[in-house]
Enzyme design. Sequence first.
Site, short mmCIF file in Angstrom:
data_model
loop_
_atom_site.label_atom_id
_atom_site.label_comp_id
_atom_site.label_asym_id
_atom_site.label_seq_id
_atom_site.Cartn_x
_atom_site.Cartn_y
_atom_site.Cartn_z
N HIS A 48 0.84 -1.19 0.01
CA HIS A 48 0.15 0.03 -0.01
C HIS A 48 0.77 1.22 0.00
O HIS A 48 1.09 2.03 1.01
CB HIS A 48 -0.93 0.24 1.30
CG HIS A 48 -1.77 -1.26 1.07
ND1 HIS A 48 -3.04 -1.12 0.62
CD2 HIS A 48 -1.94 -2.56 1.41
CE1 HIS A 48 -4.02 -2.20 0.56
NE2 HIS A 48 -3.00 -3.17 1.20
N HIS B 181 -8.29 -8.03 -2.23
CA HIS B 181 -8.28 -8.28 -0.90
C HIS B 181 -9.21 -9.14 -0.41
O HIS B 181 -10.35 -8.89 -0.60
CB HIS B 181 -8.43 -6.99 0.01
CG HIS B 181 -7.01 -6.04 -0.03
ND1 HIS B 181 -6.43 -5.63 -1.03
CD2 HIS B 181 -6.34 -5.75 0.87
CE1 HIS B 181 -5.63 -4.77 -0.69
NE2 HIS B 181 -5.28 -4.96 0.55
N ASP C 175 3.14 -5.16 2.20
CA ASP C 175 1.88 -4.55 2.76
C ASP C 175 1.84 -3.32 3.12
O ASP C 175 1.40 -2.34 2.60
CB ASP C 175 0.96 -5.76 3.49
CG ASP C 175 -0.26 -5.48 3.83
OD1 ASP C 175 -1.00 -4.81 2.89
OD2 ASP C 175 -0.71 -5.96 4.72
FE FE2 Z 1 -3.50 -5.20 1.96
#
Ligand code: FE2
Length: 420
Positions: free
Chosen positions: A57, A208, A307
Amino acid sequence: MSLVVRNARLLDGRLVDLLAEDGRWTRIDESIAADAAREVEADGRLVTPPLVDCHLHLDASLTAGKPRWNESGTLIEGIHVWGELKPSLTEQDVFERAREIVRWSVAQGTLFIRAHADVSGENEAMVRGLLRLRDEVADLCTVQVTAFPQDGIFARDGDEERLENALRLGVDCVGGIPHYEPTAELGLKEVHRVFELAKQYSRRIDVHCDETDDPSSRFLEVMADDTVKFGLGGRVTASHCTAMGSYEPYYSSKLHGFLRRAGINIVVNPYANSLIQGRLDVYPKRRGFAQLKELLAAGVNVSLGNDVIMDPWYLMGRADMVEAASLALHFTYMSGLEEIPEMLRCATERGARTLGVEDEYGIEEGKPADLVVYDAPSALEVLRLHPPRRWVIRRGRVVAETTPARTTLLGEPVTFAPPL
Ligand code: FE2
């Protein structure tokens, strides 16, 4: 421009020289006599193709503490903090923070990243900032951008259209978060919508999926079914999939077969999920990881992502895929002698399969001359020591070098290696 790497140890144990000309490997052999403009003496160190970060992210990286700290460390407080910060972000700010993480990544051998840009809500800064990043750092690092609807697409008016708009802006993958929709019915509808959009715009999918400890969260089987129906085998990735850590054996074995037949890639993200999952359990607590070891045994492709790096969900992190692989190894019981190098493959070649970049990836004559030279001789030593990446090579050029630290005790060197 030419470059030769001498005495490089491959994962299969062979010792080779590698010659790069005009950015591609032109010879890989036991011994190459050619002179080159630049020579790297690997001296028996392990080399692999680049590390691949399949899930990051980047729009949120390096925002930890803004506008306030996540005091509890929970997922839900992280989502609230992010929601407070998001409207104020600018394209320039997103771009600069993401570029800094790309620098950290490349310096440690990660030359491929799949990033997620939050497209929920009115601010387009996240997707625009990351698309600009993808184009501007392309020589140094291959970045793919996924449109990620953090808040779902049916909870707020306009979010479904915003997801489609991100596809028009040029993202590489369409994302989703079906378990976060208000009802299971809307979650199913979201999965189908994601597949329709991917088909319509010819994009890959990275959802996700089932990032929860709820064993009744089973959108992954719907993704597998849609992958077959839409004919998208190999182009679909399900990320996190932590509910799998709570599935009982019978359902798990059925699901493994579905996933293998559909050709879905699974991405495990050990940092956030080791801290977020199982948090509401009383002891004994669940681990909340996808069944990495069992999936590999069933023939499913599994890879890894960082992540979260210094963001509202995770205040730590330094963009090292070797550390991510090491953490995943511990949480998924991948500690057997043959399993340890397989874990490194999850952070390298299996990641390339997830991103669909295999044709331009790998230590083979004719392929781009990308390489990581670790300051250690084997996969086991790499995952034990997390050694510096001595050299990182992109398209036949050394782009990063690290001089290892030297430790002494009472004047004698300490190497952290067993005596010969
Ligand atoms: Fe994620």
